[in-house]
Design a protein around this motif. Sequence first.
Motif, short mmCIF file in Angstrom:
data_model
loop_
_atom_site.label_atom_id
_atom_site.label_comp_id
_atom_site.label_asym_id
_atom_site.label_seq_id
_atom_site.Cartn_x
_atom_site.Cartn_y
_atom_site.Cartn_z
N LEU A 112 0.64 -1.14 0.18
CA LEU A 112 -0.10 -0.07 -0.11
C LEU A 112 0.92 1.29 -0.08
CD1 LEU A 112 -2.98 0.90 -0.03
CD2 LEU A 112 -2.92 1.24 2.31
N ARG A 113 1.83 1.21 0.87
CA ARG A 113 2.70 2.38 0.79
C ARG A 113 3.46 2.72 -0.72
NH1 ARG A 113 6.18 3.49 6.14
NH2 ARG A 113 7.18 4.61 4.62
N GLU A 114 3.64 1.67 -1.35
CA GLU A 114 4.34 1.77 -2.66
C GLU A 114 3.26 2.74 -3.62
OE1 GLU A 114 5.61 -2.01 -3.82
OE2 GLU A 114 7.13 -1.99 -2.33
N LYS A 115 1.83 2.41 -3.26
CA LYS A 115 0.94 2.84 -4.12
C LYS A 115 0.39 4.28 -3.88
CE LYS A 115 -0.85 -1.70 -5.20
NZ LYS A 115 -1.92 -2.77 -4.82
N VAL A 116 0.40 4.33 -2.60
CA VAL A 116 -0.17 5.68 -1.95
C VAL A 116 0.82 6.57 -1.32
CG1 VAL A 116 -1.96 6.56 -0.45
CG2 VAL A 116 -2.34 4.43 -1.57
N PRO A 117 0.72 8.11 -1.69
CA PRO A 117 1.66 8.82 -0.79
C PRO A 117 1.54 8.84 0.48
CG PRO A 117 0.17 9.95 -2.59
CD PRO A 117 -0.19 8.61 -2.55
N ILE A 118 2.36 9.04 1.29
CA ILE A 118 2.23 9.07 2.82
C ILE A 118 2.55 10.21 3.56
CG2 ILE A 118 3.11 6.62 2.97
CD1 ILE A 118 5.96 7.85 4.13
N VAL A 119 1.91 10.47 4.67
CA VAL A 119 1.85 11.68 5.16
C VAL A 119 3.17 11.94 5.78
CG1 VAL A 119 0.95 13.22 7.06
CG2 VAL A 119 -0.42 11.68 5.58
N VAL A 120 3.89 13.01 5.47
CA VAL A 120 5.22 13.27 6.16
C VAL A 120 5.31 14.58 7.13
CG1 VAL A 120 6.63 12.41 4.24
CG2 VAL A 120 6.03 14.96 4.05
N ALA A 121 4.14 15.40 7.12
CA ALA A 121 3.93 16.48 8.08
C ALA A 121 2.62 16.68 8.18
CB ALA A 121 4.76 17.53 7.51
N ALA A 122 2.07 17.13 9.29
CA ALA A 122 0.46 17.49 9.45
C ALA A 122 0.41 18.69 10.43
CB ALA A 122 -0.28 16.32 10.14
N ARG A 123 -0.40 19.66 10.18
CA ARG A 123 -0.54 20.68 11.00
C ARG A 123 -1.88 21.49 10.90
NH1 ARG A 123 -0.20 25.62 8.12
NH2 ARG A 123 0.38 25.18 6.19
N TYR A 124 -2.47 22.05 12.13
CA TYR A 124 -3.74 22.66 11.88
C TYR A 124 -3.33 24.13 11.75
CZ TYR A 124 -8.15 25.02 13.69
OH TYR A 124 -9.12 25.88 13.88
N ALA A 125 -4.17 24.63 10.57
CA ALA A 125 -3.99 26.02 10.32
C ALA A 125 -5.13 26.90 10.69
CB ALA A 125 -3.73 26.35 8.72
N SER A 126 -4.86 27.38 11.91
CA SER A 126 -6.14 28.03 12.76
C SER A 126 -6.61 29.26 12.12
CB SER A 126 -5.54 28.36 14.18
OG SER A 126 -4.44 29.24 13.87
N ASP B 168 -9.12 9.39 14.66
CA ASP B 168 -8.07 8.69 13.66
C ASP B 168 -8.62 8.88 12.23
OD1 ASP B 168 -5.60 7.14 14.68
OD2 ASP B 168 -7.53 6.12 15.65
N LEU B 169 -7.71 9.32 11.22
CA LEU B 169 -8.10 9.58 9.77
C LEU B 169 -7.06 8.59 9.03
CD1 LEU B 169 -8.79 13.43 9.49
CD2 LEU B 169 -10.33 11.27 9.85
N TYR B 170 -7.49 7.84 8.28
CA TYR B 170 -6.85 7.03 7.38
C TYR B 170 -6.52 7.60 5.92
CZ TYR B 170 -5.66 2.48 4.99
OH TYR B 170 -5.01 1.45 4.42
N MET B 171 -5.37 7.77 5.50
CA MET B 171 -4.79 8.52 4.34
C MET B 171 -5.28 7.84 3.16
SD MET B 171 -3.11 11.13 3.66
CE MET B 171 -3.15 11.72 1.86
N PRO B 172 -5.36 6.64 2.91
CA PRO B 172 -6.01 6.26 1.42
C PRO B 172 -7.44 6.42 1.50
CG PRO B 172 -4.49 4.62 2.45
CD PRO B 172 -4.67 5.48 3.48
N ALA B 173 -8.23 6.32 2.47
CA ALA B 173 -9.56 6.84 2.58
C ALA B 173 -9.81 8.31 2.35
CB ALA B 173 -10.46 6.47 4.03
N LEU B 174 -8.85 9.17 2.95
CA LEU B 174 -8.88 10.59 2.63
C LEU B 174 -8.53 11.09 1.17
CD1 LEU B 174 -8.10 13.45 4.77
CD2 LEU B 174 -6.25 12.93 3.23
N LEU B 175 -7.75 10.30 0.62
CA LEU B 175 -7.67 10.61 -0.56
C LEU B 175 -8.90 10.25 -1.79
CD1 LEU B 175 -3.87 9.27 -1.07
CD2 LEU B 175 -4.84 11.83 -1.25
N GLU B 176 -9.54 9.11 -1.03
CA GLU B 176 -10.93 8.77 -2.20
C GLU B 176 -12.02 9.76 -1.50
OE1 GLU B 176 -11.63 4.61 -0.93
OE2 GLU B 176 -9.82 4.01 -2.02
#
Length: 137
Positions: free
Chosen positions: A17-31, A84-92
């Motif tokens: 899955l990691r080979e097919k989908v970009p992974i999160v490298v940084a996350a932040r809340y832009a208030s 929790d938020l799952y990246m592949p679902a987020l991309l969909e």
Amino acid sequence: MVTNDDFVRANRRGRNLREKVPIVVAARYASKVGRIVLSLSSGLEITFPLECAEGLEHASSAELKQIEISPSGLGIYFPKLDVDLYMPALLEGSLGSRKWMAARLGALGGSSTSTAKRRASRANGKLGGRPRRSAAG
């Protein structure tokens, strides 16, 4: 019972899955704009408003400040909210459970207006409006 083979297969699926989908490298809340910002390994940044993700829609700035990225990079976690938020679902485009997403889609559909809907509403109003519910029904 979970066996060692189960772990081996799960790890293999995760690597694939990691080979097919970009992974999160940084996350932040832009208030200032009220959005979550995710930087991906592909170089893209994805942002989304809080109301689009189940569990974040009523969160405070303090609850959103702390975001953890899963070791696989396939998910993000908000510890103060236990969300929790799952990246592949987020991309969909899925930012919540099926029930939550269906409720959001239903609300959007019910609030839509069209010429045909306005005409039907006016015609129904001229006939006395919505029929009253009977005691049996």
